[in-house]
Write an enzyme that holds these catalytic residues in place. Structure first.
Site, PDB file in Angstrom:
ATOM      1  CB  SER A 140      54.815  42.547  50.738  1.00 19.91           C
ATOM      2  OG  SER A 140      55.397  42.848  49.541  1.00 19.91           O
ATOM      3  CG  ASP A 190      52.954  40.756  48.129  1.00 20.85           C
ATOM      4  OD1 ASP A 190      54.518  41.038  47.729  1.00 20.85           O
ATOM      5  OD2 ASP A 190      52.369  40.548  48.377  1.00 20.85           O
TER       6      ASP A 190
END
Length: 452
Positions: free
Chosen positions: A98, A244
């Site tokens: 992420s 992401d």
């Protein structure tokens, strides 16, 4: 044996590569994922981090060694992997860390239909198998290995999102998008293609070393470039995606951040227009404005704990049409109850382009209170400090306490929530009130106890 307690978190796997985990361990995770899900086939995707392709392919090899067929979608956003899991009805694994720095990587896993996997829904079992095999050797391979094939789902993902929000009739909009060198640079051009949008692309080059800024728009310093570009070009709005690209943050035409609670309320109103009387999930840190707007639009608000596994479980239980969090995660029934920042962004563009006023005016009706934002305090004794705050407010006239998630204290014109971090010695405080003065007053009182 590797110490998996350091990398297997509440909802996913995450750690430094190769110090804490590597491709050999990823192969065992792939085999364990195949075993725990019991699937004949799975789907795997990855982000743009330097370690992602190798880790992803190792995971695929591990699953295939047990006879499971693997579809690799290659580069993608996390919500693109959720789309593949839902569309193909297969368990999925996404390789990403992420918004974490470049040396990190991780795995977000789901069952078929993008159903979440967390500690209590399979992740603990996966960890136990990996630990067993890391100690005693890899599992016995199947007589016939599964096939590993590639499939590009980007166009199908974009088409599905665009089928859910009609943007064809909106007025032309100028939008700046900061992809932070993350996966938004991969998905945005395809999703926006052919729409009445003038796209000004910031940091669309895929680069998992994040040369321009961290791909974490929740930190104000990482949206400074976006804010400046919106003002400089006279854009109608700005959008920022995390690494992401499953979260989306919005900046108005003045360069001012729009709170995720206001976006939650706006999208909830639009979804309730399509599904009258529907249920909308919100966590206990979203603004009072969210349940107010839901009720005003004929919906039923349901309050739940922070975190995607709780939101998704509550959405499944209640049949909710939509869910939103203060962290800019947005969940849709029409997207297998999974979170997709891109779909939330399309709703904002449709709402803005469907009327003549600027975004700041549009969202003002959804942004009704003053808020502190999240304030972190490092403490030695999380439990002791929490108990001290609870004791200070218990029994006060006109004040209610609940412990759905941490401690929430509610009065007539303010509330605060205090929660311990699961991973760090921190207490996280959020305060909301009818005006900024009262926010400061409540904030200072709580922090004086937390930091005593």
């Amino acid at each position: 044996m590797p110490d998996l307690s350091q990398i297997v978190k509440a909802y996913d796997v995450r750690g430094v590569v190769p110090d804490q985990w590597d491709e050999s361990l990823s192969e065992l995770f792939g085999a364990a994922f195949a075993r725990v899900t019991g699937a004949d086939a799975i789907v795997v995707g990855h982000d743009m981090r330097p370690s992602s392709p190798g880790l992803s392919r190792a995971f695929a090899r591990g699953a295939a060694s047990l006879g499971v067929d693997v579809t690799e979608i290659g580069l993608g956003s996390t919500d693109q992997l959720y789309f593949a899991s839902g569309h193909l009805d297969l368990p999925g694994a996404m390789f990403t860390a992420s918004h974490n720095p470049a040396q990190y990587n991780g795995i977000k896993m789901c069952r078929a239909g993008a159903a979440p996997i967390g500690q209590d829904s399979g992740l603990a079992d996966i960890r136990a198998l990996v630990e067993e095999w890391a100690d005693s050797g890899a599992p016995e391979p199947a007589a016939e290995a599964g096939a590993i094939t590639q499939r590009d789902v980007l166009a199908d993902y974009a088409a599905h999102l665009r089928s859910l929000v009609d943007l064809t009739a909106i007025r032309p909009l100028k939008v700046v998008v900061d992809a932070g060198n993350g996966m938004g640079g991969h998905t945005v051009p395809t999703v926006f293609e052919g729409l009445p949008l003038e796209l000004d692309a910031l940091y669309f080059e895929l680069d998992g070393t994040f040369p321009n800024h961290e791909a974490n728009p929740l930190d104000p310093k990482n949206i400074v470039d976006l804010q400046a570009r919106v003002l400089e070009t006279g854009a109608d709005l700005g959008l920022a995606f995390d690494g992401d690209a499953d979260r989306c943050f919005v900046v108005d035409e003045r360069g001012e951040p729009v709170s995720p609670s206001a976006i939650t309320a706006l999208v909830a109103a639009r979804e309730l227009g399509k599904h009258p009387g529907g249920t909308v999930i919100h966590n206990c840190i979203t603004s009072w404005s969210v349940p107010e707007v839901v009720k005003e639009n004929g919906g039923a608000p349901v309050r739940t704990r922070v975190g995607h596994s709780f939101i998704k479980a509550e959405m499944a239980r209640t049949g909710a049409i939509f869910g939103g969090e203060h962290s800019a995660h947005y969940y849709f029934r029409d997207f297998w109850n999974a979170d997709t920042g891109m779909l939330a962004a399309l709703h904002v563009l449709a709402a803005l382009g469907g009327q003549k006023g600027p975004l700041s005016e549009l969202v003002a009706q959804y942004d009704r209170y003053a808020a502190s934002g999240e304030i972190n305090s490092t403490v030695d004794d999380q439990t002791g400090r929490m108990e001290a705050v609870k004791a200070a407010y218990e029994g006060r006239e006109g004040v209610e306490l609940d412990e759905l998630d941490g401690l929430t204290v509610t009065a007539a014109d303010w509330w605060f929530n205090l929660r311990p971090s699961n991973t760090e010695p921190l207490l996280r405080l959020n305060v909301e009130a009818r005006d900024a003065e009262r926010v400061a007053e409540v904030r200072d009182e709580v922090l004086s106890i937390v930091r005593a």
